[in-house]
Design a protein around this motif. Sequence first.
Motif, PDB file in Angstrom:
ATOM      1  N   VAL A 209     -44.512 155.581  -7.067  1.00 39.25           N
ATOM      2  CA  VAL A 209     -44.332 154.411  -6.209  1.00 39.25           C
ATOM      3  C   VAL A 209     -45.428 154.362  -5.156  1.00 39.25           C
ATOM      4  CG1 VAL A 209     -42.849 153.414  -4.420  1.00 39.25           C
ATOM      5  CG2 VAL A 209     -41.866 154.132  -6.606  1.00 39.25           C
ATOM      6  N   ALA A 210     -45.757 155.493  -4.552  1.00 36.55           N
ATOM      7  CA  ALA A 210     -46.812 155.521  -3.546  1.00 36.55           C
ATOM      8  C   ALA A 210     -48.132 155.056  -4.146  1.00 36.55           C
ATOM      9  CB  ALA A 210     -46.952 156.924  -2.962  1.00 36.55           C
ATOM     10  N   MET A 211     -48.478 155.543  -5.316  1.00 41.21           N
ATOM     11  CA  MET A 211     -49.711 155.123  -5.986  1.00 41.21           C
ATOM     12  C   MET A 211     -49.709 153.619  -6.226  1.00 41.21           C
ATOM     13  SD  MET A 211     -51.938 157.596  -6.828  1.00 41.21           S
ATOM     14  CE  MET A 211     -52.038 159.395  -6.959  1.00 41.21           C
ATOM     15  N   HIS A 212     -48.594 153.108  -6.723  1.00 38.65           N
ATOM     16  CA  HIS A 212     -48.471 151.664  -6.987  1.00 38.65           C
ATOM     17  C   HIS A 212     -48.674 150.865  -5.711  1.00 38.65           C
ATOM     18  CE1 HIS A 212     -46.034 147.962  -6.851  1.00 38.65           C
ATOM     19  NE2 HIS A 212     -46.383 147.805  -8.107  1.00 38.65           N
ATOM     20  N   ASP A 213     -48.011 151.284  -4.630  1.00 40.32           N
ATOM     21  CA  ASP A 213     -48.032 150.505  -3.389  1.00 40.32           C
ATOM     22  C   ASP A 213     -49.413 150.534  -2.726  1.00 40.32           C
ATOM     23  OD1 ASP A 213     -45.401 150.076  -3.957  1.00 40.32           O
ATOM     24  OD2 ASP A 213     -44.595 151.276  -2.311  1.00 40.32           O
ATOM     25  N   PHE A 214     -50.068 151.690  -2.742  1.00 39.85           N
ATOM     26  CA  PHE A 214     -51.416 151.770  -2.183  1.00 39.85           C
ATOM     27  C   PHE A 214     -52.376 150.878  -2.971  1.00 39.85           C
ATOM     28  CE2 PHE A 214     -49.904 155.125   0.407  1.00 39.85           C
ATOM     29  CZ  PHE A 214     -50.887 155.492   1.311  1.00 39.85           C
ATOM     30  N   ARG A 215     -52.244 150.899  -4.287  1.00 35.73           N
ATOM     31  CA  ARG A 215     -53.123 150.062  -5.120  1.00 35.73           C
ATOM     32  C   ARG A 215     -52.840 148.585  -4.899  1.00 35.73           C
ATOM     33  NH1 ARG A 215     -52.278 154.357  -9.472  1.00 35.73           N
ATOM     34  NH2 ARG A 215     -54.275 155.479  -9.501  1.00 35.73           N
ATOM     35  N   GLY A 238     -48.220 164.609  -1.666  1.00 37.04           N
ATOM     36  CA  GLY A 238     -48.504 163.218  -2.000  1.00 37.04           C
ATOM     37  C   GLY A 238     -49.790 162.694  -1.385  1.00 37.04           C
ATOM     38  N   TRP A 239     -50.024 163.029  -0.120  1.00 34.51           N
ATOM     39  CA  TRP A 239     -51.235 162.558   0.546  1.00 34.51           C
ATOM     40  C   TRP A 239     -52.481 163.103  -0.156  1.00 34.51           C
ATOM     41  CZ3 TRP A 239     -51.913 158.563   3.394  1.00 34.51           C
ATOM     42  CH2 TRP A 239     -50.876 158.082   4.224  1.00 34.51           C
ATOM     43  N   GLU A 240     -52.434 164.359  -0.531  1.00 32.63           N
ATOM     44  CA  GLU A 240     -53.589 164.954  -1.208  1.00 32.63           C
ATOM     45  C   GLU A 240     -53.878 164.217  -2.525  1.00 32.63           C
ATOM     46  OE1 GLU A 240     -52.147 167.760   1.779  1.00 32.63           O
ATOM     47  OE2 GLU A 240     -51.160 166.574   0.217  1.00 32.63           O
ATOM     48  N   ARG A 241     -52.833 163.864  -3.253  1.00 32.14           N
ATOM     49  CA  ARG A 241     -53.022 163.149  -4.524  1.00 32.14           C
ATOM     50  C   ARG A 241     -53.578 161.745  -4.284  1.00 32.14           C
ATOM     51  NH1 ARG A 241     -49.776 165.080  -8.693  1.00 32.14           N
ATOM     52  NH2 ARG A 241     -50.781 163.460  -9.976  1.00 32.14           N
ATOM     53  N   LEU A 242     -53.101 161.093  -3.242  1.00 26.38           N
ATOM     54  CA  LEU A 242     -53.609 159.755  -2.924  1.00 26.38           C
ATOM     55  C   LEU A 242     -55.068 159.820  -2.489  1.00 26.38           C
ATOM     56  CD1 LEU A 242     -50.458 158.546  -0.995  1.00 26.38           C
ATOM     57  CD2 LEU A 242     -51.369 157.417  -3.036  1.00 26.38           C
ATOM     58  N   ILE A 243     -55.428 160.849  -1.741  1.00 25.99           N
ATOM     59  CA  ILE A 243     -56.824 161.014  -1.331  1.00 25.99           C
ATOM     60  C   ILE A 243     -57.706 161.271  -2.543  1.00 25.99           C
ATOM     61  CG2 ILE A 243     -58.415 162.528  -0.063  1.00 25.99           C
ATOM     62  CD1 ILE A 243     -56.153 162.884   2.030  1.00 25.99           C
ATOM     63  N   GLU A 244     -57.251 162.138  -3.452  1.00 23.10           N
ATOM     64  CA  GLU A 244     -58.010 162.429  -4.677  1.00 23.10           C
ATOM     65  C   GLU A 244     -58.230 161.168  -5.502  1.00 23.10           C
ATOM     66  OE1 GLU A 244     -55.737 165.371  -6.679  1.00 23.10           O
ATOM     67  OE2 GLU A 244     -56.097 166.927  -5.156  1.00 23.10           O
ATOM     68  N   ALA A 245     -57.262 160.252  -5.447  1.00 22.70           N
ATOM     69  CA  ALA A 245     -57.364 159.002  -6.206  1.00 22.70           C
ATOM     70  C   ALA A 245     -58.228 157.962  -5.503  1.00 22.70           C
ATOM     71  CB  ALA A 245     -55.969 158.439  -6.462  1.00 22.70           C
ATOM     72  N   GLY A 246     -58.725 158.289  -4.306  1.00 20.50           N
ATOM     73  CA  GLY A 246     -59.581 157.362  -3.586  1.00 20.50           C
ATOM     74  C   GLY A 246     -58.847 156.200  -2.954  1.00 20.50           C
ATOM     75  N   LEU A 247     -57.560 156.382  -2.658  1.00 21.85           N
ATOM     76  CA  LEU A 247     -56.740 155.276  -2.158  1.00 21.85           C
ATOM     77  C   LEU A 247     -56.517 155.328  -0.646  1.00 21.85           C
ATOM     78  CD1 LEU A 247     -54.057 155.164  -5.005  1.00 21.85           C
ATOM     79  CD2 LEU A 247     -55.918 153.538  -4.604  1.00 21.85           C
TER      80      LEU A 247
END
Length: 457
Positions: A209-215, A238-247
């Motif tokens: 959900v976090a990935m979806h919402d940031f995108r 979660g934050w580390e994964r979002l940072i790795e994804a460039g979001l």
Amino acid sequence: MRRTLIKSATVISMDDAIGDLSGGDVLVEGNRIADVRPSIDLGSGAAEAEIVDGTGRIIIPGLINAHMHTWQTGLRGFAANWTLLEYFRRMHAGLATVFQPADIHIATLVGALNQINHGVTTLVDWCHNNPTPDHTDAAVRGLIESGIRAAFFHGSPKPEPKPGEPHFSEVPHPRREVERLLAGPLATRDGLVTLGLAILGPHYSTLDVAMHDFRLAREFKLIASMHQGGGPAKTQGGWERLIEAGLVGTGVNVVHGNDLPDELLDRMIDLGVSFSVTPENEMIQGHGFPITGRLLNRGVRPTIGIDLESVLAGDLLSAARVALSMQRALDNAESRKASGAIPATTTIAVREALCWITTEGARMLGREHQIGSLTPGKLADLVIINASDLNLYPVHDPLATVVMQTSLANIEAVMIGGVWKKRNGRLLAEGLETKKELLAQSGRRLVQDIERQGGAA
């Protein structure tokens, strides 16, 4: 074109190029500031302009409230004795579930009017009790009717799931609603009321959900604001994964953030994340100490919000003062611990606190070119303070007078986009007594409805 000239006032511009003026004039033409300097002479045009005597007054930029759940205005003071855990259970899983669109509308309208009354010209309305499009539209309508400049941060409700329903942490932010709002009432990106997203973030949602919402926020070029804190995170790492994804970057706004580890805070700052602190409520409900000092030590300023009128007063100057006082207290205590003495001089000047609720709020919203300072060309959002009032007079340091001593009683006039919203100490809102009674009726009904259902009010 409508012209207003305010003469012979003390002007705190919050613009380094202009500075502070002890006997300055502010010229407004249409919806913008045309000039700020001493002794503006309109010549023959003076007869067609409104001339305002600013003697004994202090003019500051309109204040920017970076975080408030305006939908709770009808429950003022109701949650004053609740911790954050009680608030989750009794507000989100209880009272919030019986709100009708009419309750959202009147709460948002009166809450926004109260902000204008306090000198706030831009309100970040973080609306996370909108289970239907009708609830959302009621909130937007309330903001528009109030006349305040606002960023409507569209959120999502957080009730306890019914049998067969997913937990709110598993529900992505609704794309359809974002598209609908951008095609309708919030289509203009620089209008009086604009759209942002109040997403769950990795602290309150699953990673998917976090990935979806940031995108989603990035796709529509909207600010993504989220609460961070209040118990264990839903998604570890979660934050580390979002940072790795460039979001993670500019346009991401973290509210609270009290428990962020230093390393993660450093990474967020390097990526351009903004931070909104709600100092009084964070201390009252148990979030922890505000991160004001941690940000300042890293060369970053916070923005300041009220958070909840169901808990405390909607006075943004007081909130900035609380943030300043609390951080000074922490700094003083740290100095005593390290050296056995208080610091030789104060660690934070009062100008800093005014930055938090003017220029920094504008920067967080990406609107620093339009609001936040009294700069020619910017929108004419300003506040006039009566410095002749008993509690302010005599004025030795105008900055200190504004930050440390000014209250609602001293807010004499408020202008938004060149239009007076408050004059001579009186809010210019029609039918205010009727609106107050509707708000009171709404609050009573909400409490009665949840009690009838055996809820947690």
